[in-house]
Write a protein that holds these residues in place. Sequence first.
Motif, PDB file in Angstrom:
ATOM      1  N   ALA A 212       1.625  20.899 -28.328  1.00  0.00           N
ATOM      2  CA  ALA A 212       1.248  21.812 -26.755  1.00  0.00           C
ATOM      3  C   ALA A 212       1.887  23.505 -27.993  1.00  0.00           C
ATOM      4  O   ALA A 212       2.470  23.559 -28.683  1.00  0.00           O
ATOM      5  N   GLU A 213       1.231  24.262 -27.900  1.00  0.00           N
ATOM      6  CA  GLU A 213       1.872  25.523 -28.000  1.00  0.00           C
ATOM      7  C   GLU A 213       1.868  26.532 -26.638  1.00  0.00           C
ATOM      8  O   GLU A 213       1.723  26.592 -26.065  1.00  0.00           O
ATOM      9  N   PRO A 214       3.269  27.093 -27.106  1.00  0.00           N
ATOM     10  CA  PRO A 214       4.236  27.225 -28.147  1.00  0.00           C
ATOM     11  C   PRO A 214       4.728  26.276 -28.663  1.00  0.00           C
ATOM     12  O   PRO A 214       5.918  26.622 -29.174  1.00  0.00           O
ATOM     13  N   ARG A 215       5.090  25.085 -28.307  1.00  0.00           N
ATOM     14  CA  ARG A 215       6.416  24.281 -27.969  1.00  0.00           C
ATOM     15  C   ARG A 215       6.010  22.860 -27.401  1.00  0.00           C
ATOM     16  O   ARG A 215       4.919  23.055 -27.201  1.00  0.00           O
ATOM     17  N   GLU A 216       6.475  21.681 -28.422  1.00  0.00           N
ATOM     18  CA  GLU A 216       5.930  20.443 -27.929  1.00  0.00           C
ATOM     19  C   GLU A 216       6.599  19.830 -26.403  1.00  0.00           C
ATOM     20  O   GLU A 216       7.879  20.808 -26.452  1.00  0.00           O
ATOM     21  N   VAL A 217       5.541  19.589 -25.360  1.00  0.00           N
ATOM     22  CA  VAL A 217       6.385  19.018 -23.873  1.00  0.00           C
ATOM     23  C   VAL A 217       7.419  18.081 -23.656  1.00  0.00           C
ATOM     24  O   VAL A 217       6.719  17.035 -24.120  1.00  0.00           O
TER      25      VAL A 217
ATOM     26  N   PRO B 274      12.716  18.891 -17.066  1.00  0.00           N
ATOM     27  CA  PRO B 274      12.369  18.854 -15.100  1.00  0.00           C
ATOM     28  C   PRO B 274      11.318  19.564 -14.639  1.00  0.00           C
ATOM     29  O   PRO B 274      11.117  19.206 -13.711  1.00  0.00           O
ATOM     30  N   GLU B 275      10.718  20.582 -15.576  1.00  0.00           N
ATOM     31  CA  GLU B 275       9.447  20.969 -14.760  1.00  0.00           C
ATOM     32  C   GLU B 275       8.572  20.160 -14.854  1.00  0.00           C
ATOM     33  O   GLU B 275       7.981  19.934 -15.914  1.00  0.00           O
ATOM     34  N   VAL B 276       7.547  20.363 -13.848  1.00  0.00           N
ATOM     35  CA  VAL B 276       6.222  19.451 -14.051  1.00  0.00           C
ATOM     36  C   VAL B 276       5.579  20.736 -14.686  1.00  0.00           C
ATOM     37  O   VAL B 276       5.269  21.194 -14.921  1.00  0.00           O
ATOM     38  N   THR B 277       5.298  19.637 -15.837  1.00  0.00           N
ATOM     39  CA  THR B 277       3.454  20.486 -16.687  1.00  0.00           C
ATOM     40  C   THR B 277       2.156  19.779 -16.766  1.00  0.00           C
ATOM     41  O   THR B 277       2.943  17.974 -16.464  1.00  0.00           O
ATOM     42  N   GLY B 278       0.791  19.866 -17.185  1.00  0.00           N
ATOM     43  CA  GLY B 278       0.237  18.605 -17.030  1.00  0.00           C
ATOM     44  C   GLY B 278      -1.319  19.382 -17.525  1.00  0.00           C
ATOM     45  O   GLY B 278      -1.132  20.760 -17.659  1.00  0.00           O
ATOM     46  N   PHE B 279      -1.713  18.773 -18.245  1.00  0.00           N
ATOM     47  CA  PHE B 279      -3.750  19.194 -18.476  1.00  0.00           C
ATOM     48  C   PHE B 279      -3.987  18.414 -18.031  1.00  0.00           C
ATOM     49  O   PHE B 279      -4.398  16.925 -17.624  1.00  0.00           O
ATOM     50  N   VAL B 280      -5.598  18.654 -18.074  1.00  0.00           N
ATOM     51  CA  VAL B 280      -7.172  17.863 -17.046  1.00  0.00           C
ATOM     52  C   VAL B 280      -7.906  17.656 -18.531  1.00  0.00           C
ATOM     53  O   VAL B 280      -8.191  18.106 -19.247  1.00  0.00           O
ATOM     54  N   PHE B 281      -7.925  16.094 -18.419  1.00  0.00           N
ATOM     55  CA  PHE B 281      -8.667  15.738 -20.034  1.00  0.00           C
ATOM     56  C   PHE B 281      -9.436  15.402 -19.493  1.00  0.00           C
ATOM     57  O   PHE B 281     -11.173  14.561 -19.766  1.00  0.00           O
ATOM     58  N   LYS B 282     -10.315  15.419 -17.557  1.00  0.00           N
ATOM     59  CA  LYS B 282     -11.360  14.254 -17.297  1.00  0.00           C
ATOM     60  C   LYS B 282     -11.812  15.275 -15.769  1.00  0.00           C
ATOM     61  O   LYS B 282     -11.111  16.052 -15.380  1.00  0.00           O
ATOM     62  N   VAL B 283     -13.073  15.765 -15.925  1.00  0.00           N
ATOM     63  CA  VAL B 283     -13.496  16.382 -14.768  1.00  0.00           C
ATOM     64  C   VAL B 283     -14.626  15.182 -13.928  1.00  0.00           C
ATOM     65  O   VAL B 283     -15.997  15.306 -14.303  1.00  0.00           O
ATOM     66  N   GLN B 284     -14.331  14.848 -12.871  1.00  0.00           N
ATOM     67  CA  GLN B 284     -15.659  13.613 -12.359  1.00  0.00           C
ATOM     68  C   GLN B 284     -16.170  14.440 -11.198  1.00  0.00           C
ATOM     69  O   GLN B 284     -15.444  14.785 -10.261  1.00  0.00           O
ATOM     70  N   ALA B 285     -17.467  14.948 -10.716  1.00  0.00           N
ATOM     71  CA  ALA B 285     -18.527  15.523  -9.793  1.00  0.00           C
ATOM     72  C   ALA B 285     -18.706  13.793  -8.540  1.00  0.00           C
ATOM     73  O   ALA B 285     -19.034  13.422  -9.097  1.00  0.00           O
ATOM     74  N   ASN B 286     -18.660  14.782  -7.772  1.00  0.00           N
ATOM     75  CA  ASN B 286     -19.119  13.692  -7.315  1.00  0.00           C
ATOM     76  C   ASN B 286     -18.970  12.337  -6.733  1.00  0.00           C
ATOM     77  O   ASN B 286     -19.510  11.415  -6.558  1.00  0.00           O
ATOM     78  N   MET B 287     -17.377  11.962  -6.939  1.00  0.00           N
ATOM     79  CA  MET B 287     -16.912  11.001  -6.859  1.00  0.00           C
ATOM     80  C   MET B 287     -17.539  10.359  -5.779  1.00  0.00           C
ATOM     81  O   MET B 287     -17.642   8.967  -5.019  1.00  0.00           O
ATOM     82  N   ASP B 288     -17.431  11.275  -4.470  1.00  0.00           N
ATOM     83  CA  ASP B 288     -17.802  11.249  -3.132  1.00  0.00           C
ATOM     84  C   ASP B 288     -19.166  11.100  -2.906  1.00  0.00           C
ATOM     85  O   ASP B 288     -19.058  12.806  -2.634  1.00  0.00           O
TER      86      ASP B 288
ATOM     87  N   GLU C  77       5.870  28.185 -16.609  1.00  0.00           N
ATOM     88  CA  GLU C  77       5.404  28.468 -18.581  1.00  0.00           C
ATOM     89  C   GLU C  77       3.830  28.494 -18.942  1.00  0.00           C
ATOM     90  O   GLU C  77       3.172  27.852 -18.235  1.00  0.00           O
ATOM     91  N   THR C  78       3.687  29.871 -19.708  1.00  0.00           N
ATOM     92  CA  THR C  78       2.417  29.769 -20.152  1.00  0.00           C
ATOM     93  C   THR C  78       2.616  28.773 -20.766  1.00  0.00           C
ATOM     94  O   THR C  78       3.382  29.076 -22.465  1.00  0.00           O
ATOM     95  N   ILE C  79       1.892  27.547 -21.191  1.00  0.00           N
ATOM     96  CA  ILE C  79       1.614  26.184 -22.086  1.00  0.00           C
ATOM     97  C   ILE C  79       0.711  26.540 -21.947  1.00  0.00           C
ATOM     98  O   ILE C  79      -0.412  26.391 -21.719  1.00  0.00           O
ATOM     99  N   ARG C  80       0.481  25.862 -23.009  1.00  0.00           N
ATOM    100  CA  ARG C  80      -1.596  25.986 -23.490  1.00  0.00           C
ATOM    101  C   ARG C  80      -1.137  24.252 -24.604  1.00  0.00           C
ATOM    102  O   ARG C  80      -0.850  24.063 -25.396  1.00  0.00           O
ATOM    103  N   PHE C  81      -1.907  23.146 -24.528  1.00  0.00           N
ATOM    104  CA  PHE C  81      -1.901  21.407 -24.500  1.00  0.00           C
ATOM    105  C   PHE C  81      -3.216  21.352 -25.194  1.00  0.00           C
ATOM    106  O   PHE C  81      -4.098  22.479 -25.088  1.00  0.00           O
TER     107      PHE C  81
END
Length: 534
Positions: free
Chosen positions: A288-293, A298-312, A387-391
């Motif tokens: 990630a930028e500006p640092r690795e995670v 303890p703090e939650v971080t995550g990134f979206v790798f997929k978006v699925q429309a109309n699963m239901d 925190e402003t982190i970009r994966f």
Amino acid sequence: MSVSPNAPALPPQVARRRTFAIISHPDAGKTTLTEKFLLYGGAIQMAGQVRAKGEARRTRSDYMKMEQERGISVSASAMSFPFRDWWFNLVDTPGHSDFSEDTYRTLTAVDAAVMVIDGAKGVESQTRKLFEVCRLRDLPILTFCNKMDREARDTFEIIDEIQHELQLDVCPASWPIGQGRDFLGCYDMLNDRLELMDRADRNRRAESVAMQGLDDPRMADRIPADALATLREEVAMARELLPAFDHEAMLAGNLSPIWFGSAINSFGVQELMAGIGAYGPPPSVHAAEPREVGAWEPEVTGFVFKVQANMDPKHRDRVAFLRLCSGHFGRGMKLFHVRSGKQITVASPMLFLAQDRELAEDAWAGDIIGIPNHGQLRIGDALTEGETIRFTGIPSFAPELLQSVRAGDPMKAKHLEKALNQFAEEGASKLFKPQVGSGWIVGVVGPLQFDVLASRIEQEYGLPVRFEPTQFTSARWVAGPRDRIDAFARANKGHMAEDHDGDPVYMTRLQWDIDRVTRDWPELRLTAVKDTVA
């Protein structure tokens, strides 16, 4: 992928997570293997077969109508389930090459990969491509050689092909006893156990007997003399000729243990699952930028790798799949959406157990949760506790096929725009709005994607559409100083478009177009890959 020895200890809940993808060529048996994983994890009561008859036997992990009709997986599904002491997060990826971009993105969200190989066909073209992506990410790989109950190639030949084709050391974790009609089971070389297959009942567990090595006299009670003599000879040669299992080399992506079995007969699957638990890596570090995670944070971080429309389809929902990289997430948590700078409350996060979903009360680093939303989350978006982190490293590839799209009913152009935008957010296609003229151009990697899009737009929006050829053959993102991009866009209006993020795109007809831009506009770059960064 291997973590430095002085990295902080992982919380126990994170240490038991195993997040992995299954990669293979189409028809190697990946979806069947996924079904059996879910069966043994207790997520489904009866495993379906990909082309079985009747609604009751539908495969549980392919929920899209087209996937069920064609017997292929075209979108990556994420599933979570317990197995013994571990918690597995399994991401099933499309095997068909027309959907490889979805697979590439999925591989950014996992810590290891299970490579499925057909015992008769060995390493096939799509396996090779997907393996290259794993190699770029240094993903540890565990191999499963499937369909040993059919006529398969010689075991040494299969291992030699993997080593030669993929430049990867292979260590046998199990060794097959016979093949095809004479396939009796395997000898577990890592734990000295004899595993015998029950052909009568496909979902029965194999008989498993602990042995004191291959010379144990009880071996002769269970295996015919000629098969036993061959097994002893082959295992002795394998131990002499092939590398021994080295956990560090596996975690570094240099060595792959291989299990043999038959997914459809439920054979070898539990041994593979135990191997993933015992030897697969727990969550560790994400770029990630500006640092690795680190997964221990303890703090939650995550990134979206997929978006699925109309699963239901009844609810027009859109689910963003979030890979948690650190922390302990709780339902109702407020998280910072880095791209927009806004707080969002995650009120109904979901865990997926095959096609059933349930509310996730909490989740840990390594888990994959679904967040229902109405378009605010996109592929590549980061969520943190402030925190402003970009994966980094989530790719978007230039499409190889471009077609214009029209609604069968011209009065429904607005509906079409909404549908196209939704699929572009999902990453199922690229959407370009040309500067000149009306209408939209849709870009995909493989021709089957046009069929899938047309079918989904009709089923999910009630909109028949038709795709038509355009004069353009490829698209390139334009990067460089803003003023030069503006000047370039004014000079090439007929070729310019915007993608769905509003970034400038140059549409080309011939390689000559690209060469001309490189020559006449040296300060600009035309790129075929856009790094999706939140």
